[in-house]
Scaffold this active site. Structure first.
Site, PDB file in Angstrom:
ATOM      1  N   SER A  64       0.827  -1.212   0.000  1.00 59.12           N
ATOM      2  CA  SER A  64       0.000   0.000   0.000  1.00 59.12           C
ATOM      3  C   SER A  64       0.859   1.259   0.000  1.00 59.12           C
ATOM      4  O   SER A  64       2.015   1.249   0.424  1.00 59.12           O
ATOM      5  CB  SER A  64      -0.914   0.030   1.232  1.00 59.12           C
ATOM      6  OG  SER A  64      -1.773  -1.076   1.263  1.00 59.12           O
TER       7      SER A  64
HETATM    8  N1  SAH Z   1      -0.979  -4.820   4.070  1.00 52.87           N
HETATM    9  C1  SAH Z   1      -0.225  -5.094   2.871  1.00 52.87           C
HETATM   10  C2  SAH Z   1      -0.915  -4.611   1.605  1.00 52.87           C
HETATM   11  C3  SAH Z   1      -1.710  -5.650   1.086  1.00 52.87           C
HETATM   12  S1  SAH Z   1      -2.472  -5.600  -0.467  1.00 52.87           S
HETATM   13  C4  SAH Z   1       1.174  -4.533   2.928  1.00 52.87           C
HETATM   14  O1  SAH Z   1       1.494  -3.836   3.881  1.00 52.87           O
HETATM   15  O2  SAH Z   1       1.954  -4.829   2.030  1.00 52.87           O
HETATM   16  C5  SAH Z   1      -3.856  -6.618   0.004  1.00 52.87           C
HETATM   17  C6  SAH Z   1      -3.531  -8.038   0.391  1.00 52.87           C
HETATM   18  O3  SAH Z   1      -4.751  -8.660   0.803  1.00 52.87           O
HETATM   19  C7  SAH Z   1      -2.989  -8.880  -0.759  1.00 52.87           C
HETATM   20  O4  SAH Z   1      -1.789  -9.472  -0.381  1.00 52.87           O
HETATM   21  C8  SAH Z   1      -4.092  -9.916  -0.984  1.00 52.87           C
HETATM   22  O5  SAH Z   1      -3.590 -11.188  -1.402  1.00 52.87           O
HETATM   23  C9  SAH Z   1      -4.719  -9.996   0.390  1.00 52.87           C
HETATM   24  N2  SAH Z   1      -6.086 -10.525   0.417  1.00 52.87           N
HETATM   25  C10 SAH Z   1      -7.086 -10.370  -0.500  1.00 52.87           C
HETATM   26  N3  SAH Z   1      -8.201 -11.002  -0.103  1.00 52.87           N
HETATM   27  C11 SAH Z   1      -7.910 -11.581   1.103  1.00 52.87           C
HETATM   28  C12 SAH Z   1      -8.664 -12.389   2.020  1.00 52.87           C
HETATM   29  N4  SAH Z   1      -9.921 -12.751   1.789  1.00 52.87           N
HETATM   30  N5  SAH Z   1      -8.028 -12.806   3.144  1.00 52.87           N
HETATM   31  C13 SAH Z   1      -6.726 -12.456   3.417  1.00 52.87           C
HETATM   32  N6  SAH Z   1      -5.986 -11.709   2.571  1.00 52.87           N
HETATM   33  C14 SAH Z   1      -6.566 -11.267   1.436  1.00 52.87           C
END
Ligand code: SAH
Length: 215
Positions: A64
């Site tokens: 993000s």
């Molecule tokens: N917090 C992260 C940014 C993540 S982007 C960071 O600091 O880098 C969003 C993430 O959510 C992705 O890795 C995606 O695979 C995950 N995601 C999407 N749907 C999800 C779900 N149902 N349960 C857990 N993770 C999920």
């Protein structure tokens, strides 16, 4: 990869940029100073690591934007020892920011490949993070209740399982909406179980997905 004076200088510029955008909590800004964001991007992308932008981290996912990480963190109201569940571990950057602020961090990632990669990578940090692979819509009930839950993907609805895993007075930070822009909500669970909502501006996240995570 190392963390040298040049990286620290770039980090200071980034911190000044997010301060100008309205993040005034010095503890949060200090956490951004402490965590070397360039290590969370594949090597070769150093020049992008300290721009206030999201960036691809593989498996079709992104780390993000720093301002977004700071904004969501601010809404969580972390105190040392706060028990926080993060949905969407991704690169692990947000989890490290929370841990640096003294939170007891539980985090769940859906994608198996990304989970394995991030788990290995995070072992180089001194934080005691609790990492889970699975469906974040269901949360991590075995460690509930949480003082705060932060969703870092675009949620199509407010997941009831996550509300159930929140402490009374606990905070859910959720980017809500299925279109290209989501509305950031801060939701506080009341004693009678009702939800008090506060609405913030528009943000863009990758979608929160329901299927198995083998992609
Ligand atoms: N917090 C992260 C940014 C993540 S982007 C960071 O600091 O880098 C969003 C993430 O959510 C992705 O890795 C995606 O695979 C995950 N995601 C999407 N749907 C999800 C779900 N149902 N349960 C857990 N993770 C999920």
């Amino acid at each position: 990869m190392e963390d040298n004076y040049r990286h620290k200088g770039l980090r200071k510029k980034l911190v000044n940029e997010i301060r100008k955008k309205g993040i005034l909590d010095e503890q949060i800004l200090n956490a951004f100073m402490a965590i070397p964001r360039h290590l969370f991007l594949d090597s070769g992308f150093l020049e992008f690591a300290y721009e206030d932008k999201p960036f691809p981290i593989g498996s079709g996912q992104t780390i993000s934007q720093p301002y977004t990480v700071a904004f969501q963190t601010q809404l969580l109201d972390i105190r040392p020892g706060s028990k926080i569940l993060e949905i969407g571990t991704g690169s692990g950057y947000q989890a490290c920011i929370l841990a640096e602020l003294g939170a007891d961090v539980y985090t769940i990632e859906r994608q198996k490949k990304l989970f394995e990669k991030t788990k290995k990578f995070l072992s180089r940090f001194p934080y005691d993070l609790h990492l889970f692979q699975g469906d974040g819509f269901k949360g991590v009930p075995q460690h509930a209740p949480y003082d705060g839950i932060i969703i870092t993907a675009a949620a199509p609805e407010i997941p009831q399982d996550l509300v159930d895993q929140l402490q009374i007075g606990g905070v859910l930070v959720i980017p809500l909406g299925e279109g290209s822009v989501q509305t950031m909500l801060r939701i506080v669970k009341q004693e009678d179980g009702s939800l008090q909502r506060q609405q913030f501006g528009g943000f863009r996240f990758v979608p929160m997905l329901r299927d198995s995570g083998n992609d």
